[in-house]
Design an enzyme around this catalytic site. Sequence first.
Site, PDB file in Angstrom:
ATOM      1  N   THR A 234     -18.259  -1.917   4.360  1.00 40.73           N
ATOM      2  CA  THR A 234     -18.838  -0.635   4.782  1.00 40.73           C
ATOM      3  C   THR A 234     -19.728  -0.064   3.688  1.00 40.73           C
ATOM      4  O   THR A 234     -19.469  -0.240   2.492  1.00 40.73           O
ATOM      5  CB  THR A 234     -17.713   0.363   5.152  1.00 40.73           C
ATOM      6  OG1 THR A 234     -18.302   1.634   5.407  1.00 40.73           O
ATOM      7  CG2 THR A 234     -16.687   0.528   4.049  1.00 40.73           C
ATOM      8  N   SER A 269     -11.997   7.623   1.063  1.00 42.75           N
ATOM      9  CA  SER A 269     -10.811   7.764   1.935  1.00 42.75           C
ATOM     10  C   SER A 269      -9.958   6.530   1.667  1.00 42.75           C
ATOM     11  O   SER A 269     -10.435   5.530   1.121  1.00 42.75           O
ATOM     12  CB  SER A 269     -11.201   7.805   3.417  1.00 42.75           C
ATOM     13  OG  SER A 269     -11.597   6.517   3.875  1.00 42.75           O
TER      14      SER A 269
HETATM   15  P1  NAD Z   1     -12.161  -1.074  16.263  1.00 43.45           P
HETATM   16  O1  NAD Z   1     -10.975  -0.297  15.857  1.00 43.45           O
HETATM   17  O2  NAD Z   1     -12.838  -0.735  17.531  1.00 43.45           O
HETATM   18  O3  NAD Z   1     -11.779  -2.631  16.327  1.00 43.45           O
HETATM   19  C1  NAD Z   1     -10.962  -3.261  15.366  1.00 43.45           C
HETATM   20  C2  NAD Z   1     -10.155  -4.332  16.107  1.00 43.45           C
HETATM   21  O4  NAD Z   1      -9.349  -5.033  15.152  1.00 43.45           O
HETATM   22  C3  NAD Z   1      -9.200  -3.738  17.150  1.00 43.45           C
HETATM   23  O5  NAD Z   1      -9.353  -4.388  18.385  1.00 43.45           O
HETATM   24  C4  NAD Z   1      -7.817  -3.953  16.536  1.00 43.45           C
HETATM   25  O6  NAD Z   1      -6.817  -4.145  17.520  1.00 43.45           O
HETATM   26  C5  NAD Z   1      -8.035  -5.192  15.676  1.00 43.45           C
HETATM   27  N1  NAD Z   1      -7.108  -5.290  14.534  1.00 43.45           N
HETATM   28  C6  NAD Z   1      -6.828  -4.348  13.599  1.00 43.45           C
HETATM   29  N2  NAD Z   1      -5.932  -4.813  12.725  1.00 43.45           N
HETATM   30  C7  NAD Z   1      -5.623  -6.086  13.111  1.00 43.45           C
HETATM   31  C8  NAD Z   1      -4.738  -7.075  12.615  1.00 43.45           C
HETATM   32  N3  NAD Z   1      -3.972  -6.868  11.544  1.00 43.45           N
HETATM   33  N4  NAD Z   1      -4.665  -8.267  13.253  1.00 43.45           N
HETATM   34  C9  NAD Z   1      -5.435  -8.516  14.350  1.00 43.45           C
HETATM   35  N5  NAD Z   1      -6.288  -7.598  14.870  1.00 43.45           N
HETATM   36  C10 NAD Z   1      -6.377  -6.397  14.254  1.00 43.45           C
HETATM   37  O7  NAD Z   1     -13.185  -1.022  15.041  1.00 43.45           O
HETATM   38  P2  NAD Z   1     -14.766  -1.305  15.026  1.00 43.45           P
HETATM   39  O8  NAD Z   1     -15.469  -0.025  15.114  1.00 43.45           O
HETATM   40  O9  NAD Z   1     -15.094  -2.391  15.954  1.00 43.45           O
HETATM   41  O10 NAD Z   1     -14.928  -1.833  13.540  1.00 43.45           O
HETATM   42  C11 NAD Z   1     -14.829  -3.217  13.274  1.00 43.45           C
HETATM   43  C12 NAD Z   1     -15.039  -3.475  11.796  1.00 43.45           C
HETATM   44  O11 NAD Z   1     -16.320  -3.020  11.415  1.00 43.45           O
HETATM   45  C13 NAD Z   1     -14.031  -2.775  10.897  1.00 43.45           C
HETATM   46  O12 NAD Z   1     -13.670  -3.640   9.857  1.00 43.45           O
HETATM   47  C14 NAD Z   1     -14.793  -1.595  10.368  1.00 43.45           C
HETATM   48  O13 NAD Z   1     -14.326  -1.245   9.111  1.00 43.45           O
HETATM   49  C15 NAD Z   1     -16.209  -2.119  10.318  1.00 43.45           C
HETATM   50  N6  NAD Z   1     -17.213  -1.055  10.467  1.00 43.45           N
HETATM   51  C16 NAD Z   1     -17.268  -0.306  11.613  1.00 43.45           C
HETATM   52  C17 NAD Z   1     -18.225   0.696  11.733  1.00 43.45           C
HETATM   53  C18 NAD Z   1     -18.348   1.588  12.947  1.00 43.45           C
HETATM   54  O14 NAD Z   1     -19.156   2.538  12.932  1.00 43.45           O
HETATM   55  N7  NAD Z   1     -17.602   1.324  14.013  1.00 43.45           N
HETATM   56  C19 NAD Z   1     -19.126   0.913  10.669  1.00 43.45           C
HETATM   57  C20 NAD Z   1     -19.022   0.142   9.516  1.00 43.45           C
HETATM   58  C21 NAD Z   1     -18.066  -0.848   9.431  1.00 43.45           C
HETATM   59  N1  USQ Z   2     -19.300  14.084  10.447  1.00 44.30           N
HETATM   60  C1  USQ Z   2     -19.654  15.341  10.871  1.00 44.30           C
HETATM   61  N2  USQ Z   2     -19.232  15.734  12.105  1.00 44.30           N
HETATM   62  C2  USQ Z   2     -18.493  14.943  12.928  1.00 44.30           C
HETATM   63  C3  USQ Z   2     -18.147  13.647  12.485  1.00 44.30           C
HETATM   64  C4  USQ Z   2     -18.558  13.250  11.240  1.00 44.30           C
HETATM   65  O1  USQ Z   2     -20.329  16.095  10.172  1.00 44.30           O
HETATM   66  O2  USQ Z   2     -18.141  15.376  14.022  1.00 44.30           O
HETATM   67  C5  USQ Z   2     -19.751  13.605   9.126  1.00 44.30           C
HETATM   68  C6  USQ Z   2     -18.637  13.148   8.201  1.00 44.30           C
HETATM   69  O3  USQ Z   2     -18.096  14.215   7.454  1.00 44.30           O
HETATM   70  C7  USQ Z   2     -19.373  12.118   7.360  1.00 44.30           C
HETATM   71  C8  USQ Z   2     -20.421  11.544   8.295  1.00 44.30           C
HETATM   72  O4  USQ Z   2     -20.550  12.476   9.365  1.00 44.30           O
HETATM   73  O5  USQ Z   2     -20.027  12.742   6.306  1.00 44.30           O
HETATM   74  C9  USQ Z   2     -20.046  10.193   8.867  1.00 44.30           C
HETATM   75  O6  USQ Z   2     -18.775  10.297   9.460  1.00 44.30           O
HETATM   76  P1  USQ Z   2     -18.325   9.334  10.660  1.00 44.30           P
HETATM   77  O7  USQ Z   2     -17.030   9.828  11.183  1.00 44.30           O
HETATM   78  O8  USQ Z   2     -19.445   9.138  11.611  1.00 44.30           O
HETATM   79  O9  USQ Z   2     -18.184   7.941   9.905  1.00 44.30           O
HETATM   80  P2  USQ Z   2     -17.184   7.473   8.772  1.00 44.30           P
HETATM   81  O10 USQ Z   2     -15.936   8.267   8.699  1.00 44.30           O
HETATM   82  O11 USQ Z   2     -17.963   7.317   7.511  1.00 44.30           O
HETATM   83  O12 USQ Z   2     -16.742   6.052   9.301  1.00 44.30           O
HETATM   84  C10 USQ Z   2     -17.539   5.248  10.179  1.00 44.30           C
HETATM   85  C11 USQ Z   2     -16.617   4.165  10.721  1.00 44.30           C
HETATM   86  C12 USQ Z   2     -16.124   3.308   9.562  1.00 44.30           C
HETATM   87  C13 USQ Z   2     -17.307   2.789   8.772  1.00 44.30           C
HETATM   88  C14 USQ Z   2     -18.216   3.920   8.311  1.00 44.30           C
HETATM   89  C15 USQ Z   2     -19.514   3.415   7.713  1.00 44.30           C
HETATM   90  O13 USQ Z   2     -15.522   4.749  11.411  1.00 44.30           O
HETATM   91  O14 USQ Z   2     -15.363   2.224  10.085  1.00 44.30           O
HETATM   92  O15 USQ Z   2     -16.845   2.090   7.645  1.00 44.30           O
HETATM   93  O16 USQ Z   2     -18.619   4.688   9.471  1.00 44.30           O
HETATM   94  S1  USQ Z   2     -20.044   4.386   6.353  1.00 44.30           S
HETATM   95  O17 USQ Z   2     -20.120   5.777   6.787  1.00 44.30           O
HETATM   96  O18 USQ Z   2     -21.313   3.878   5.948  1.00 44.30           O
HETATM   97  O19 USQ Z   2     -19.019   4.240   5.337  1.00 44.30           O
END
Ligand code: NAD
Ligand code: USQ
Length: 483
Positions: A234, A269
Amino acid sequence: MAHLVSSTSCSLKISTTNKAFPQRSGHGPTAFPSSWGLQSSRIPYESLVSRREKHQRNFIVQSTAVPLNQQVPTQAGSSSYQHSNGSTKMQRVMIIGGDGYCGWATALHLSNKGYQVAIVDSLVRRLFDHQLGLDSLTPIASIHNRLRRWKSITGKNIELYIGDICDFEFLAESFNSFEPDAVVHFGEQRSAPYSMIDRSRAVFTQHNNVIGTLNVLFAIKEFREECHLVKLGTMGEYGTPNIDIEEGYITITHNGRTDTLPYPKQASSFYHLSKVHDSHNIAFTCKAWGIRATDLNQGVVYGVRTDETELHEELNNRFDYDGVFGTALNRFCVQAAVGHPLTVYGKGGQTRGYLDIRDTVQCVELAIANPANPGEFRVFNQFTEQFSVNQLAALVTKAGAKLGLDVQTTNVPNPRVEAEEHYYNAKHTKLIDLGLQPHLLSDSLLDSLLNFAIKYEDRIDKKQIMPSISWKKIGVKPKTVVA
Ligand code: NAD
Ligand code: USQ
């Protein structure tokens, strides 16, 4: 199995009676514990997952073959590779976390492109939703129905391994059965707020994420040395330093000597910190064991549709809008649709990298098609544009006005500890160099997201919108949800 939460409602309350998580068994984690210790849920959990005897808890499912009635166009080429004996083989890609938001879209995309795909997932994310009383904006089918539908539409089979990657025996079995050429690892607890609910969720997050990834590294070393690990990291690992953010490494001259070092990490976090630890473990094993790995430091993902999920409602991706799992832009679109003021936390100057879910799947495909070398720990910053929260709110307000929505904004006291006004300039050229063609945030995308939110308006639970988890108020006692 990593410890599971035992709570069911929406507003968080302190419980003095129960342990939030059952203890892990001494013989390694299990896919589904025989008791989840739910306090007041009437949800039929057995319909969510199969409950089995301990020795049978992890199981492997091949999606059922059903008649082919539609073929999605595929682009051949990158999905196969040539063996030393001259034969051509389809690349086999294991997608850990393939039932989740990014993983589901990626699994379908790669399957459509001709890769042999297997999903590994514990379904724990669906369990979090049940326990916290949350639901996706979009109705999502069970993983089995999703895969049956995909097979019926395209004729393509996606294998399914249901279990917890913290259980090494399960993971080893999946590796030996599927024999992946690449592993894409999305399978983590990915919500920063979730990791800040209480001690038990913080511990769960770090255990689940760090041990899961460590197991994947050991599985590659033991069973599939050549396998390329594509790990979702991330952008939040870097924090918000007052200098430009590089892609993974920075060259520093100090007291007359120069070295290229991992870019400093300042996560904010317990979730983001788990990613930092993962990155260190992966970097170390690349050096020590010659593992080939790509860390995709992804920004915040928005959007819901990809070419493949469009094909049928049963292929819908999830869309989180609640205060625990919902991310900023997706949340703002839902808030605008239901007339809830946009929840800007604090001053709103928090700037992050963002990308469309359609680019997530493209980036992963590019990483697989262009693997890291043995021993190489490659880091790509995976986002396409950066925005402050205030800028996002302004864009959604403007797009809403075009649809006749009166969109207001409220500055909510920031539940997080983070800089609210800061410098931010992060490099992101490596994926572009490999051929990424970004889908930038446009008026039409915002229109379609807003229309999507309006379409499913009756599924929106307004109680889930305001944030209820405070970084400062996190405590030792398990917090319980009451409906
Ligand atoms: P998500 O919660 O929708 O999906 C994660 C999946 O992993 C789920 O289906 C869950 O059941 C599975 N999982 C969790 N722990 C597990 C375990 N121990 N064994 C097997 N399966 C397991 O999350 P997402 O939004 O799809 O995010 C996927 C990845 O991308 C994460 O690693 C997250 O940190 C990263 N990421 C997401 C975002 C975002 O904005 N969604 C941004 C940056 C990075
Ligand atoms: N934020 C607001 N209002 C909201 C929600 C969020 O102001 O209603 C702010 C948060 O305080 C933060 C920013 O928006 O400053 C981003 O928050 P977010 O909830 O959209 O994203 P974040 O918690 O950072 O996490 C998400 C994904 C995580 C991933 C991350 C990428 O859940 O899995 O790792 O985005 S990054 O932000 O680049 O770390």
